[in-house]
Design a protein around this motif. Structure first.
Motif: not given
Length: 189
Positions: A113-121, A131-134
């Motif tokens: 699956t495609d996990p999209l990760y949002v990184l707080d920089l 956060g994460e979205l699969q």
């Protein structure tokens, strides 16, 4: 205007095996250099490898800042770190897409699956996974849009990771802790 040398630094690993994606793994923001590097010795490059026992290369996000006194780039923050030791991605996944946009980073990994990760920089000394979205498939390229939207372009895949057609997905990342898929279209098979 002449180019002048200012500083250099090092991070562990390399920018990946695909030269077309390497440029997306580097970003400058507010004077800091952000680098997503592969820090393992081997990884899987083909779908058949995803079902093998070959461990993927882990990824490391490094934020470097110039130190003019000795013309060096010093590591200011990293992910994973001692404070946030979890890996970037789930076990067995490989990094496919990286995009930096202001105080955020976006990372896509894939095996089935495609996990999209949002990184707080926003705090360069302490980057965090927000956060994460699969969703099925993966994105090869990510394009930040206005109004907290992100466009992903890649491939669709079934539950076993078998690839399908070209997939275009519109994602809502306005709330980095709760990214959402708004819509997607698959072209071809």
């Amino acid at each position: 205007q002449a180019i002048a040398y200012r500083a250099s630094g090092e991070v562990t690993g390399h920018l990946g095996w695909d030269p077309e994606r390497s440029a997306y793994r580097l970003s400058e923001h507010n004077g800091d250099l952000r680098v997503l590097s592969f820090t393992g010795e081997t990884g899987w490059g083909w779908l058949a490898d995803a079902n093998s026992t070959v461990a993927p290369s882990p990824a490391t996000l490094s934020v470097l800042r110039e130190r003019p006194s000795d013309q060096s780039l010093q590591v200011l923050g990293q992910l994973p770190s001692s404070r946030t030791p979890g890996p970037l991605g789930h076990a067995g996944e490989q990094v496919y897409a990286v995009r930096f946009a202001g105080d955020r980073g976006y990372l896509v990994t894939f095996r089935r699956t495609d996990p999209l990760y949002v990184l707080d920089l926003s705090n360069p000394a302490d980057p965090q996974q927000a956060g994460e979205l699969q969703m099925p498939g993966y994105s090869d390229y990510l394009f930040p849009l206005d109004n907290g939207l992100l466009l992903g372009v890649g491939r669709d895949a079934d539950a076993n990771g078998r690839l399908g057609g070209v997939k275009v997905a519109l994602l809502d990342v306005a709330n980095p802790k709760l990214p959402k898929a708004l819509d997607s279209q698959t072209l071809g098979g």
